[in-house]
Design a protein around this motif. Structure first.
Motif: not given
Ligand SMILES: Cc1cc2nc3c(=O)[nH]c(=O)nc-3n(C[C@H](O)[C@H](O)[C@H](O)COP(=O)(O)OP(=O)(O)OC[C@H]3O[C@@H](n4cnc5c(N)ncnc54)[C@H](O)[C@@H]3O)c2cc1C
Length: 409
Positions: A7-10, A30-31, A200-201
Motif C-alpha cells: 500500500d505504501i513504499v517509503i 496498510g501494508d 503511495v511512495v
C-alpha cells in the motif's frame, strides 16, 4: 515468492523514513515497505550531534519536538529497548543585545509551552559548566529537561517499532526510480530491475531525495549543506559526563558532553552547499572537504575563545562532518507533491532530524492517511516556493545561507 505489491513504499531508512514508517504503522495505514540502499540508520542519521532542543520560536516546532520525546517513551515501552536518552539539560547564553533579545524570546516561548527554564547566575553557571569563562556570559538560561540521544539508536528504535507493527524493512536495496503512469504513482523500480507496485511512495531519501525526483521533473526546495563538529580528547573533570549542552549564539557555537570529552559545533559565516548530483551512494565515500576541519576551526575559534579560553591548544581527537538538508526558509519539506497522485516527501531536515523526526514523521503520516494534522501543514508544504531547481548554484546558495544565518542549536 517475494511480495511485490504494497500500500505504501517509503524510500530511505534514516530518521525521517523510519519515523514516518512507525507513525504510519501506528495508524494501521496498510501494508508498508521501507527500502534503503544502505543499512538502516547508516547515513546522515549516524553523524549527528544528537541535541533534542525543546524550546523554539518558529511556529509548530515545539509541538514537533515534543512528539519526538513522546515517541521515545512509547517505543521504549513497546519494544522493551532502552534508547539511551540523556537528560542533561541545556544552557543558552547571551552576551550581546541581539542575542539577549533572542534569549528572551526563547524563554517566553518555552514558558508558554510549559518547558521549565530559569535564569542562572555565574556561580551556578560555573557549577554546571566547569569549562566556561563565566565572565564572558551576559545572561544564561538553564532548561533542565533538554536531552540528547544517540541518533542511530533512535533511528533503529523507530525501525524496530515499525517492524514490530508489521512494516517490512529492506536494507541494502537501492531504488533506481519512482514509477508513474500519467499523473499517478505506480511504485518503485529497484536497481536490479524488480518493479514493486504501490499507489503511495514516500521519498525520505535525505540528501539524495532530489536525485529520485529529477526524472519526474520535480525539484524539492532544499540542498545538502555541510554540518560538522569537533570532539576534544577526554578530560572528565573539566567536561563532566552528561553536563548540560550549550548554545552560544554569539560564538556561532554549541557544545555537548561526550563521555568526558567535549563536542564543539561551529557554524562558519558562509556555509558550504553541495550539488546533490555529486553525492556518492555512501557518505563514507564522499569528501566533505576535510580541509574544513582546520579552516573552519581557525575562522570560528576566535569567537569561542572568550568562553573556552584554550580552544587554540585544546587537543582535538575527532572531526565529524555530514550533510543536513537546508531549505531557504529553514523549515521542513513535508507533504504531497501535486504533480503525481500518491507521491509524498518528508525531507529538508534543516539540521533538526534527531529532535524533530518523530513529529515530522507524524505530520507526514497524518497527511498520507488524511487525518487532521497536529500542526499547520502549510508551514512545511513542499510547493511553498513554487517551482525550484535544486541543482542550480543560486538556489543552493540560498539553502546554505539558511544554515549560515541559523541562531539556535
Ligand atoms: C554533523 C551533523 C550534526 C547534526 N546534529 C544534529 C543535532 O544535534 N540535532 C538534530 O536534531 N539533528 C542533527 N543533525 C541532523 C540529522 O542528522 C538529520 O536531520 C537526520 O539524520 C536526517 O535524516 P534523514 O532520514 O533525512 O537522512 P539519512 O539518515 O541520510 O537517510 C536517508 C536514507 O536514504 C537512503 N537512500 C538514499 N537514496 C536512496 C535510494 N535511491 N534508494 C534507497 N535508499 C536511498 C540513504 O541510504 C539513507 O540511509 C545533524 C547532522 C549532521 C550532519
Amino acid at each position: 515468492m517475494e511480495k511485490l505489491s504494497y500500500d505504501i513504499v517509503i524510500v530511505g531508512g534514516g530518521l525521517l523514513g523510519c519515523a514516518t514508517a512507525y507513525q504510519l504503522a501506528k495508524r494501521k495505514a496498510g501494508d508498508i515497505l521501507l527500502l534503503d540502499g544502505n543499512d538502516i540508520a547508516s547515513q546522515a542519521s549516524s553523524r549527528a550531534a544528537c541535541l533534542l532542543t525543546r524550546a523554539r520560536t518558529k511556529p509548530g516546532l515545539m509541538e514537533i519536538v515534543q512528539e519526538t520525546y513522546d515517541c521515545i517513551e512509547e517505543i521504549e515501552a513497546m519494544t522493551g529497548e532502552e534508547l539511551g536518552l540523556q537528560m542533561c539539560g541545556s544552557i543558552t547564553t547571551a552576551s550581546s543585545d541581539a542575542s539577549l533579545k533572542g534569549l528572551e524570546e526563547l524563554e517566553a516561548a518555552a514558558t508558554r509551552f510549559g518547558i521549565p527554564n530559569e535564569r542562572i547566575d555565574h556561580k551556578r553557571l560555573k557549577e554546571l559548566l566547569p569549562w566556561i569563562e563565566a565572565d564572558a556570559v551576559g545572561a544564561a538560561s538553564y532548561m533542565p529537561t533538554d536531552a540528547f540521544i544517540d541518533s542511530a539508536s533512535l533511528c533503529q528504535g523507530y525501525a524496530h517499532a515499525a517492524s514490530q507493527l508489521g512494516v517490512t524493512l529492506k536494507p541494502n536495496c537501492k531504488v533506481a526510480g519512482i514509477t508513474a503512469e500519467g499523473d499517478r504513482i505506480t511504485g518503485v523500480r529497484l536497481q536490479d530491475g524488480t518493479e514493486i507496485s504501490s499507489a503511495v511512495v514516500v521519498n525520505a531519501a535525505g540528501a539524495w531525495a532530489n536525485l529520485l525526483m529529477r526524472p519526474l521533473h520535480i525539484g524539492l526546495p532544499f540542498t545538502p549543506v555541510r554540518s560538522h563538529f569537533w570532539i576534544t580528547s577526554t578530560d572528565a573533570e573539566r567536561f563532566p559526563v552528561n553536563h548540560p549542552f550549550t548554545v552560544i549564539p554569539d560564538a556561532r557555537a554549541f557544545t555537548r558532553s561526550d563521555v568526558g570529552a567535549l563536542i564543539i559545533g561551529l557554524r562558519e559565516s558562509q556555509c558550504q552547499a553541495f550539488d546533490p548530483s555529486t553525492l556518492t551512494d555512501k557518505l563514507e565515500d564522499f569528501d566533505f572537504n576535510q580541509a574544513a576541519k582546520w579552516t573552519v576551526l581557525d575562522e570560528c575559534a576566535p569567537l569561542l575563545k572568550a568562553y573556552l579560553k584554550d580552544i587554540d591548544t585544546l587537543p582535538i581527537a575527532h572531526y565529524m562532518s555530514g550533510p543536513s538538508c537546508y531549505v531557504p526558509d529553514a523549515k521542513f519539506v513535508i507533504g504531497a507533491l501535486p504533480q503525481y497522485v500518491g507521491l509524498y516527501t518528508v525531507t529538508g531536515c534543516c539540521g533538526g532530524g534527531v529532535a524533530c523526526g518523530g513529529g515530522m514523521g507524524r505530520l507526514a503520516a497524518e497527511l498520507i492517511t488524511g487525518e487532521e494534522t497536529f500542526v499547520d501543514a502549510a508551514l512545511f508544504d513542499p510547493m511553498r516556493f513554487g517551482e525550484v531547481d535544486p541543482f542550480a548554484p543560486e538556489f543552493q546558495k540560498r539553502c546554505a545561507d539558511a544554515r549560515s544565518n541559523k541562531k539556535g542549536g
